[in-house]
Design an enzyme around this catalytic site. Structure first.
Site, mmCIF file in Angstrom:
data_model
loop_
_atom_site.group_PDB
_atom_site.id
_atom_site.type_symbol
_atom_site.label_atom_id
_atom_site.label_comp_id
_atom_site.label_asym_id
_atom_site.label_seq_id
_atom_site.Cartn_x
_atom_site.Cartn_y
_atom_site.Cartn_z
ATOM 1 N N HIS A 101 0.990 -1.096 0.043
ATOM 2 C CA HIS A 101 -0.174 0.009 -0.020
ATOM 3 C C HIS A 101 0.905 1.257 -0.003
ATOM 4 O O HIS A 101 1.965 1.171 0.462
ATOM 5 C CB HIS A 101 -0.837 0.024 1.221
ATOM 6 N N ASP A 104 2.406 2.122 3.384
ATOM 7 C CA ASP A 104 3.249 1.079 3.820
ATOM 8 C C ASP A 104 4.596 1.732 3.615
ATOM 9 O O ASP A 104 5.653 1.375 4.580
ATOM 10 C CB ASP A 104 3.048 -0.410 3.018
#
Length: 440
Positions: A101, A104
């Site tokens: 993501h 992340d």
């Protein structure tokens, strides 16, 4: 360049006779099955969020994970360190891909412009690391669910400003996925759903979700992103009623809004079981609709009603999953992403390797069994025989559309009560056991 996982070398294949926990028992990346190596069949990927971000926290306690980068306090230095850890980890396991993501890989700042600058810095580091590595990006996606701004959803929010923010975030995430050579881009609904209809305009929310996805299709074309767009179904959690409940729901939604030509599905095992389906069910629904694109490889605990994201070790599930993959002709841009986390009590760095090795071995074994089942026609021959009445006589006329209710009534009056045959479920389950245990 720092070594984070000291004491762990490149994981070898040692076969089933080995008792070395840091060795593969079934996964031999160079073994050729039906003209392709295991590595090419399985296309494993590491989930950045679980492997490098998860801390082992739960609603009743703080994180327990001990990680080699724990002493790094500056958020950007930590982000750069995790980039190095990701490539080291993938290379030592021989895993060819990773997934992330946007939030992340880089910490969110106080505003979108600054957040995007941070993303650009981390992406530059990833690109630089890719120059000396065979590890690639399977797919990128957007975290449009963690920040409080998404309390009412992202593309289905009641706030047009939130819709715009989510679109801006996805725009950037698609750009960096393209920049890093990502082979797919995933849309996971996150909070795209509702808690109660008492305050929800469901029609507007569904229409807006479709509008959002159409914008994404248009922008992918604009920037030249040739990868596959994927939607990942999930029921319940975190919202009570999610619009992407299961494979059938998502496929129906895409067809209803004229989007089915642009998307395929990323099926997760634990999400399928939360929807009260088997893993194979959602894979089969996707496959027969030509919508199976990729897989999040994990499993849930059947005694728990939430997304436990455990490493896949159930050989029945991995065998039947690979059966569906092989039946569709194998992956193209998709793969098996380990959307799985080690248990809270498995908090040492080496446990990350043990979990991935277990999952890779389980899918390697499943691949071999599935290949033999298909080669021997174990299920397909039985299914063909079971439905042979539709290949001749009145059944062939039904399939060809040559008869209606009046003709079928006349046929039934003439031929009387239908003759039935057993489905032989127990026989087939027994055969599956024999193949898994390699006694057949």
């Amino acid at each position: 360049m720092s070594e984070f996982f000291k004491g762990v070398g490149k994981i070898p294949y040692e076969g089933t006779g080995s008792d070395n926990p840091l060795a593969f028992k079934y996964y031999n990346p160079d073994e050729v099955i039906d003209g392709k190596t295991m590595k090419d069949h399985l296309r494993f990927a590491v989930a950045y969020w679980h492997t490098f971000q998860a801390r082992g926290a739960d609603p009743f306690g703080s994180g327990t994970a001990i990680r080699p980068w724990d002493s790094i306090t500056d958020p950007m230095d930590l982000a750069f360190a995790k980039v190095e850890a990701n490539f080291e980890f993938c290379e030592k396991l021989g895993i060819p891909f990773f997934c992330f993501h946007d939030r992340d890989i880089a910490p969110e700042a106080d505003n979108l412009a600054e957040t995007n600058k941070r993303l650009d810095q981390v992406v530059a580091r990833i690109k630089d690391r890719m120059k000396n590595s065979d590890v690639k990006l399977l797919w990128g996606t957007t975290n449009a669910f963690s920040n409080p701004r998404f309390v009412h959803g992202a593309s289905t929010s009641c706030s047009a400003d939130v819709f715009a923010y989510a679109a801006s975030q996805v725009k950037k995430a698609m750009e960096i996925t393209l920049e890093l050579g990502g082979q797919n881009y995933v849309f996971w609904g996150g909070r795209e759903g509702y808690e109660t209809l008492l305050n929800t305009d469901m029609k507007l929310e569904l229409d807006n979700l479709a509008r959002f996805l159409k914008m994404a299709v248009d922008y992918a074309k604009e920037i030249g992103f040739k990868g596959q767009l994927l939607i990942e179904p999930k029921p319940k959690e975190p919202t009570k009623h999610q619009y992407d409940f299961d494979a059938a729901t998502v496929i129906g939604f895409l067809k209803s809004y004229g989007l089915s030509d642009y998307f395929k599905l990323n099926i997760e095992a634990n999400h399928a079981t939360l929807a009260q389906h088997s893993f194979q069910h959602d894979l089969r629904v996707s496959r027969i609709n030509n919508m199976l694109g990729s897989i999040d490889a994990n499993q849930g605990d059947m005694l728990l009603g939430w997304d436990t994201d455990q490493f896949p070790t159930n050989l029945y599930d991995t065998t039947l999953a690979m059966y569906e993959v092989l039946m569709m002709g194998g992956f193209t841009t998709g793969g098996l992403n380990f959307d799985a986390k080690v248990r809270r009590a498995s908090f040492e760095p080496e446990d990350l390797f043990y979990g991935h090795i277990a999952g890779m071995d389980a899918f390697a074994k499943g691949l071999k069994v599935a290949h033999r089942l298909i080669k021997d026609g174990v299920f397909e021959k039985f299914i063909q025989k079971r439905y042979e009445s539709f290949t001749q006589g009145i059944g062939a006329d039904i399939v060809a559309g040559k008869v209606g209710f009046k003709e079928l009534e006349a046929y039934t009056l003439k031929n009387g009560e239908p003759k039935l045959v057993s489905g032989r479920q127990e026989v087939l389950e027994s055969l599956l056991n024999l193949y898994i245990t390699e006694t057949k």
